[in-house]
Design an enzyme around this catalytic site. Structure first.
Site, mmCIF file in Angstrom:
data_model
loop_
_atom_site.group_PDB
_atom_site.id
_atom_site.type_symbol
_atom_site.label_atom_id
_atom_site.label_comp_id
_atom_site.label_asym_id
_atom_site.label_seq_id
_atom_site.Cartn_x
_atom_site.Cartn_y
_atom_site.Cartn_z
ATOM 1 N N GLU A 20 -24.592 -7.901 13.398
ATOM 2 C CA GLU A 20 -23.415 -7.751 12.552
ATOM 3 C C GLU A 20 -22.842 -9.132 12.277
ATOM 4 O O GLU A 20 -22.459 -9.859 13.203
ATOM 5 C CB GLU A 20 -22.334 -6.882 13.208
ATOM 6 C CG GLU A 20 -21.134 -6.698 12.281
ATOM 7 C CD GLU A 20 -19.959 -5.963 12.924
ATOM 8 O OE1 GLU A 20 -19.026 -5.597 12.185
ATOM 9 O OE2 GLU A 20 -19.958 -5.777 14.154
ATOM 10 N N THR A 26 -13.660 0.898 9.785
ATOM 11 C CA THR A 26 -13.249 -0.290 10.527
ATOM 12 C C THR A 26 -11.732 -0.470 10.418
ATOM 13 O O THR A 26 -11.064 0.182 9.617
ATOM 14 C CB THR A 26 -13.938 -1.554 9.990
ATOM 15 O OG1 THR A 26 -13.412 -1.861 8.691
ATOM 16 C CG2 THR A 26 -15.449 -1.359 9.897
ATOM 17 N N ASP A 74 -14.667 -12.242 4.008
ATOM 18 C CA ASP A 74 -13.682 -12.976 3.216
ATOM 19 C C ASP A 74 -14.216 -13.105 1.796
ATOM 20 O O ASP A 74 -15.299 -13.658 1.582
ATOM 21 C CB ASP A 74 -13.470 -14.364 3.837
ATOM 22 C CG ASP A 74 -12.304 -15.114 3.210
ATOM 23 O OD1 ASP A 74 -11.992 -14.850 2.024
ATOM 24 O OD2 ASP A 74 -11.713 -15.962 3.895
ATOM 25 N N GLU A 131 -10.871 -1.590 7.015
ATOM 26 C CA GLU A 131 -11.117 -0.516 6.064
ATOM 27 C C GLU A 131 -9.961 0.477 6.033
ATOM 28 O O GLU A 131 -9.566 0.965 4.971
ATOM 29 C CB GLU A 131 -12.415 0.195 6.428
ATOM 30 C CG GLU A 131 -12.898 1.181 5.393
ATOM 31 C CD GLU A 131 -14.289 1.694 5.699
ATOM 32 O OE1 GLU A 131 -14.806 2.492 4.904
ATOM 33 O OE2 GLU A 131 -14.854 1.299 6.740
#
Length: 231
Positions: free
Chosen positions: A56, A207, A130, A210
């Site tokens: 990840e 997340t 980002d 999210e």
């Protein structure tokens, strides 16, 4: 000016008090060039077992990393982030986590070809990076041709990249990069993950970032890429 991030000449800077603090977790944390010394040896020497190797890029606060590791104990999971303080905070959480099928790297996503050997990774996750929205900063976006070229090398044949973003501009930017690339097949692309493909794996978890975006009514853009590399 030449970007050295992708080259042998790049050097990490460690003038940060949290760099030394990360040494407390050296049984599962690898810093900067320490991680690059493990290239080609993650399963054998770091995890000491053979298992699918997942990465990840941009673990953030680690919610997905911890949840996925716990639900998938048969996977060797590597989380990577660059911010020192955030890395230390997450390392403390990981030290107390019930499962230990993970390693954590303080490093840069641009250097995955220095972190992993050819055909070493099975899957890459890239969630809510980002977006660098200002035009003059867009060159800092990770998802560009050089990154995809390196991802193609380190992923096994059929290896996957799974992406989620809230940012319309970055999503369109990614589409242009994908369309110009012949090494990956885009098997899923959506501008509204939750409504268009609610059954997809990427819609099965939320997340921390999210959740914030969804509460604001922002639609989640998502992509799934599969390497065209042959065995």
């Amino acid at each position: 000016m030449v970007d050295l991030t992708y080259s042998d000449e790049f050097k990490y800077t460690t003038k940060n008090p949290y760099s030394d603090k990360l040494d407390e977790f050296k049984d599962f944390v690898y810093r900067d060039h320490e991680a690059e010394l493990m290239k080609g040896k993650w399963n054998k020497e770091a995890f000491k077992r053979e298992a699918p190797l997942y990465l990840e890029i941009g673990t953030g606060f680690g919610h997905f990393m911890m949840e996925f590791s716990e639900k998938n104990p048969d996977v060797n999971f590597i989380g990577l982030d660059y911010r020192f303080k955030r890395s230390f905070s997450l390392a403390r959480k990981l030290a107390a986590h019930p499962t230990k099928n993970f390693k954590y790297l303080r490093g840069k996503g641009e250097r995955i070809h220095f972190l992993f050997e050819e055909n070493e990774l099975d899957q890459i996750f890239y969630f809510f990076p980002d977006p660098w929205p200002k035009t003059r900063h867009q060159k800092k976006r990770l998802f560009q041709e050089p990154f995809l070229n390196q991802a193609y090398k380190v992923l096994k044949p059929g290896g996957r990249i799974l992406i989620k973003t809230d940012h319309d501009g970055y999503a369109e930017f990614m589409k242009e990069v994908m369309n110009a690339n012949e090494q990956f097949e885009v098997v899923m692309s959506t501008d509204n993950l939750r409504e268009e493909i609610p059954e997809h794996f990427l819609a099965s978890f939320t997340t921390k970032f999210e959740n914030i975006f969804l509460k604001k009514g922002i639609k989640i853009k998502a992509f799934e890429l599969v390497s065209k590399k042959k065995d």
